[in-house]
Design a protein around this motif. Structure first.
Motif, PDB file in Angstrom:
ATOM      1  N   GLY A 273       0.820  -1.201   0.000  1.00 30.39           N
ATOM      2  CA  GLY A 273       0.000   0.000   0.000  1.00 30.39           C
ATOM      3  C   GLY A 273       0.856   1.254   0.000  1.00 30.39           C
ATOM      4  N   TRP A 274       0.223   2.367  -0.378  1.00 29.65           N
ATOM      5  CA  TRP A 274       0.870   3.688  -0.347  1.00 29.65           C
ATOM      6  C   TRP A 274       2.216   3.637  -1.085  1.00 29.65           C
ATOM      7  CZ3 TRP A 274      -0.264   7.649   3.921  1.00 29.65           C
ATOM      8  CH2 TRP A 274      -1.586   7.558   4.339  1.00 29.65           C
ATOM      9  N   VAL A 275       2.196   3.088  -2.299  1.00 33.15           N
ATOM     10  CA  VAL A 275       3.424   2.895  -3.072  1.00 33.15           C
ATOM     11  C   VAL A 275       3.840   4.213  -3.731  1.00 33.15           C
ATOM     12  CG1 VAL A 275       4.506   1.587  -4.938  1.00 33.15           C
ATOM     13  CG2 VAL A 275       2.708   0.521  -3.546  1.00 33.15           C
TER      14      VAL A 275
ATOM     15  N   GLY B  13      -1.404   5.278   6.874  1.00 34.87           N
ATOM     16  CA  GLY B  13      -0.750   4.137   6.249  1.00 34.87           C
ATOM     17  C   GLY B  13       0.759   4.300   6.368  1.00 34.87           C
ATOM     18  N   ALA B  14       1.466   3.443   5.673  1.00 26.44           N
ATOM     19  CA  ALA B  14       2.925   3.503   5.681  1.00 26.44           C
ATOM     20  C   ALA B  14       3.414   3.646   4.240  1.00 26.44           C
ATOM     21  CB  ALA B  14       3.513   2.244   6.314  1.00 26.44           C
ATOM     22  N   PRO B  15       3.860   4.848   3.850  1.00 25.32           N
ATOM     23  CA  PRO B  15       4.383   5.018   2.492  1.00 25.32           C
ATOM     24  C   PRO B  15       5.502   3.994   2.232  1.00 25.32           C
ATOM     25  CG  PRO B  15       4.157   7.142   3.589  1.00 25.32           C
ATOM     26  CD  PRO B  15       3.922   6.093   4.634  1.00 25.32           C
ATOM     27  N   THR B  16       5.399   3.297   1.131  1.00 24.39           N
ATOM     28  CA  THR B  16       6.330   2.196   0.860  1.00 24.39           C
ATOM     29  C   THR B  16       6.962   2.423  -0.514  1.00 24.39           C
ATOM     30  OG1 THR B  16       5.028   0.708   2.241  1.00 24.39           O
ATOM     31  CG2 THR B  16       6.519  -0.322   0.659  1.00 24.39           C
ATOM     32  N   HIS B  17       8.270   2.589  -0.524  1.00 23.73           N
ATOM     33  CA  HIS B  17       8.965   2.875  -1.782  1.00 23.73           C
ATOM     34  C   HIS B  17       8.920   1.648  -2.689  1.00 23.73           C
ATOM     35  CE1 HIS B  17      12.089   4.047  -4.602  1.00 23.73           C
ATOM     36  NE2 HIS B  17      11.919   5.280  -4.167  1.00 23.73           N
ATOM     37  N   ALA B  18       8.658   1.882  -3.986  1.00 25.87           N
ATOM     38  CA  ALA B  18       8.589   0.761  -4.928  1.00 25.87           C
ATOM     39  C   ALA B  18       9.898  -0.023  -4.947  1.00 25.87           C
ATOM     40  CB  ALA B  18       8.253   1.289  -6.326  1.00 25.87           C
ATOM     41  N   GLY B  19      11.012   0.659  -4.688  1.00 23.16           N
ATOM     42  CA  GLY B  19      12.303  -0.037  -4.649  1.00 23.16           C
ATOM     43  C   GLY B  19      12.367  -1.063  -3.533  1.00 23.16           C
TER      44      GLY B  19
ATOM     45  N   HIS C 280       1.976  -9.812   3.477  1.00 28.54           N
ATOM     46  CA  HIS C 280       1.885  -8.356   3.535  1.00 28.54           C
ATOM     47  C   HIS C 280       3.280  -7.746   3.470  1.00 28.54           C
ATOM     48  CE1 HIS C 280      -2.378  -8.339   5.514  1.00 28.54           C
ATOM     49  NE2 HIS C 280      -2.371  -8.781   4.272  1.00 28.54           N
ATOM     50  N   LEU C 281       3.422  -6.750   2.600  1.00 27.34           N
ATOM     51  CA  LEU C 281       4.731  -6.123   2.375  1.00 27.34           C
ATOM     52  C   LEU C 281       4.562  -4.613   2.516  1.00 27.34           C
ATOM     53  CD1 LEU C 281       7.012  -6.728  -0.779  1.00 27.34           C
ATOM     54  CD2 LEU C 281       7.243  -4.895   0.878  1.00 27.34           C
ATOM     55  N   SER C 282       4.988  -4.100   3.651  1.00 21.40           N
ATOM     56  CA  SER C 282       4.826  -2.673   3.910  1.00 21.40           C
ATOM     57  C   SER C 282       6.012  -2.180   4.719  1.00 21.40           C
ATOM     58  CB  SER C 282       3.529  -2.469   4.715  1.00 21.40           C
ATOM     59  OG  SER C 282       3.483  -1.165   5.227  1.00 21.40           O
ATOM     60  N   ALA C 283       6.411  -0.931   4.461  1.00 22.89           N
ATOM     61  CA  ALA C 283       7.407  -0.308   5.337  1.00 22.89           C
ATOM     62  C   ALA C 283       6.822  -0.189   6.738  1.00 22.89           C
ATOM     63  CB  ALA C 283       7.781   1.063   4.788  1.00 22.89           C
ATOM     64  N   GLY C 284       7.703   0.028   7.724  1.00 23.93           N
ATOM     65  CA  GLY C 284       7.237   0.122   9.105  1.00 23.93           C
ATOM     66  C   GLY C 284       6.718   1.511   9.448  1.00 23.93           C
ATOM     67  N   GLY C 285       5.962   1.579  10.552  1.00 23.20           N
ATOM     68  CA  GLY C 285       5.486   2.863  11.055  1.00 23.20           C
ATOM     69  C   GLY C 285       4.187   3.290  10.406  1.00 23.20           C
TER      70      GLY C 285
END
Ligand code: NAP
Length: 295
Positions: free
Chosen positions: A149-151, A181-187, A213-218
């Motif tokens: 999410g939030w890619v 949400g947690a902004p998650t860089h496409a990289g 589930h694949l998301s950055a933390g926070g």
């Protein structure tokens, strides 16, 4: 040598996947012009011709608001086409790596969602993506569904590139402060995807078919994300009169599709498989901003 078919290769995630996947084998990048996913016969013919070992499906109908009035196309691309990929993968013993979304949830949970939580999408886009997930799961093919999410990335139209563009053009930006949400860089998604495929290739039994589930933390809001983007931009280019950011509510910014207010994803299952943790969302923001400003 492993043959990886990369569908959606011209999208923001597809572009980010090209280099990490190339370390795993021969990548065949494909965009809509070569294979339109609304044409199932063409898709099957294409798969028969390429005969990939791994189908990486980064293609999707991602226009969340437009999907509300274009449900037929959204379901064709996000559900029917992945179902056809899964059927082909099942009958050819190929692996399907597919991407899904936090928008399969209604965002009412106070804690991040785990893979066993019940989906309850609020939008046509969310329903179409969930149908895709369910069809893949029911197909019997070897599959990995990575929900994210939030890619964002420096490539294409996304929150990062939009805020930096508007941040130069306007004095004030009003940004929603009640969706989290947690902004998650496409990289990060691309590198983690490649790690998972590498692990799967070396030890198939350690990576069980299913959803991860694949998301950055926070966590932050769109307002908090925009603030941090413009703080980084101002530190890198102080001479530009960057906009001020003001918080607003979702009610102040009506959109056709309803968004989940708190669609955070818990990546614990994925981290246990990979034996790693994922960085906090803030970690990639500075380099993402710098990449856009250098263009
Ligand atoms: N962006 C996010 O915040 C976000 C959040 C959660 C999950 N995801 C998921 O992450 C995955 C990658 O998304 P993204 O951010 O990279 O989206 P994106 O930049 O919109 O890329 C999607 C790609 O799919 C292609 N596509 C659309 N319709 C197609 C069709 N009929 N036939 C063939 N290709 C078609 C698009 O081609 P055109 O450029 O020609 O339209 C585009 O290149 C998707 O599964 C998405 O649901 C994204």
């Amino acid at each position: 040598m492993m043959r990886l078919l990369l569908l959606g290769a011209a999208g923001q995630l597809g572009l980010s996947l090209r280099i990490p996947l190339a370390a795993l084998g021969e990548v065949i990048p494909v965009d809509r012009r070569t294979c339109d996913l609304t044409d199932l016969a063409a898709l099957r013919t294409f798969l028969d011709r390429i005969r990939p070992d791994v189908i990486v499906n980064a293609a999707a109908y991602t226009a969340v608001d437009r999907a509300e009035t274009d449900a037929g196309t959204a379901f064709a691309v996000n559900a029917t086409a992945p179902a056809a990929m899964a059927a082909w993968a099942a009958s050819h013993d190929a692996l399907l790596l597919h991407y899904s979304t936090d928008y399969v949830f209604d965002g009412q949970s106070e804690i991040p969602y785990v893979e066993t939580d019940m989906p309850s999408p609020l939008s046509v886009y969310g329903r179409s993506k969930l149908d895709g997930d369910l069809a893949i799961g029911a197909s019997g093919c070897r599959h990995l569904i990575l929900r994210t999410g939030w890619v964002y990335s420096a490539l294409g139209d996304n929150f990062l590139t939009t805020i930096l563009r508007l941040g130069r053009e306007r004095a004030v930006l009003r940004v929603v402060d009640d969706q989290f949400g947690a902004p998650t860089h496409a990289g990060l998604i691309a590198d983690t995807s490649a790690d998972l495929l590498r692990r799967h290739a070396s030890s198939p039994s350690s990576v069980v078919s299913g959803t991860y589930h694949l998301s950055a933390g926070g966590v932050t809001s769109w307002f908090g994300f925009a603030q941090m983007l413009l703080e980084h931009a101002a530190s890198l280019q102080p001479g530009v009169g960057w906009a001020q950011v003001r918080p607003i509510t979702s009610a102040d910014y009506p959109q056709a599709a309803t968004r989940p207010p708190r669609a955070r994803l818990d990546p614990g299952k994925l981290c246990r498989v990979l034996g790693t943790s994922l960085p906090a969302w803030q970690a990639a923001v500075g380099s993402g901003v710098a990449e856009v400003l250098q263009r």
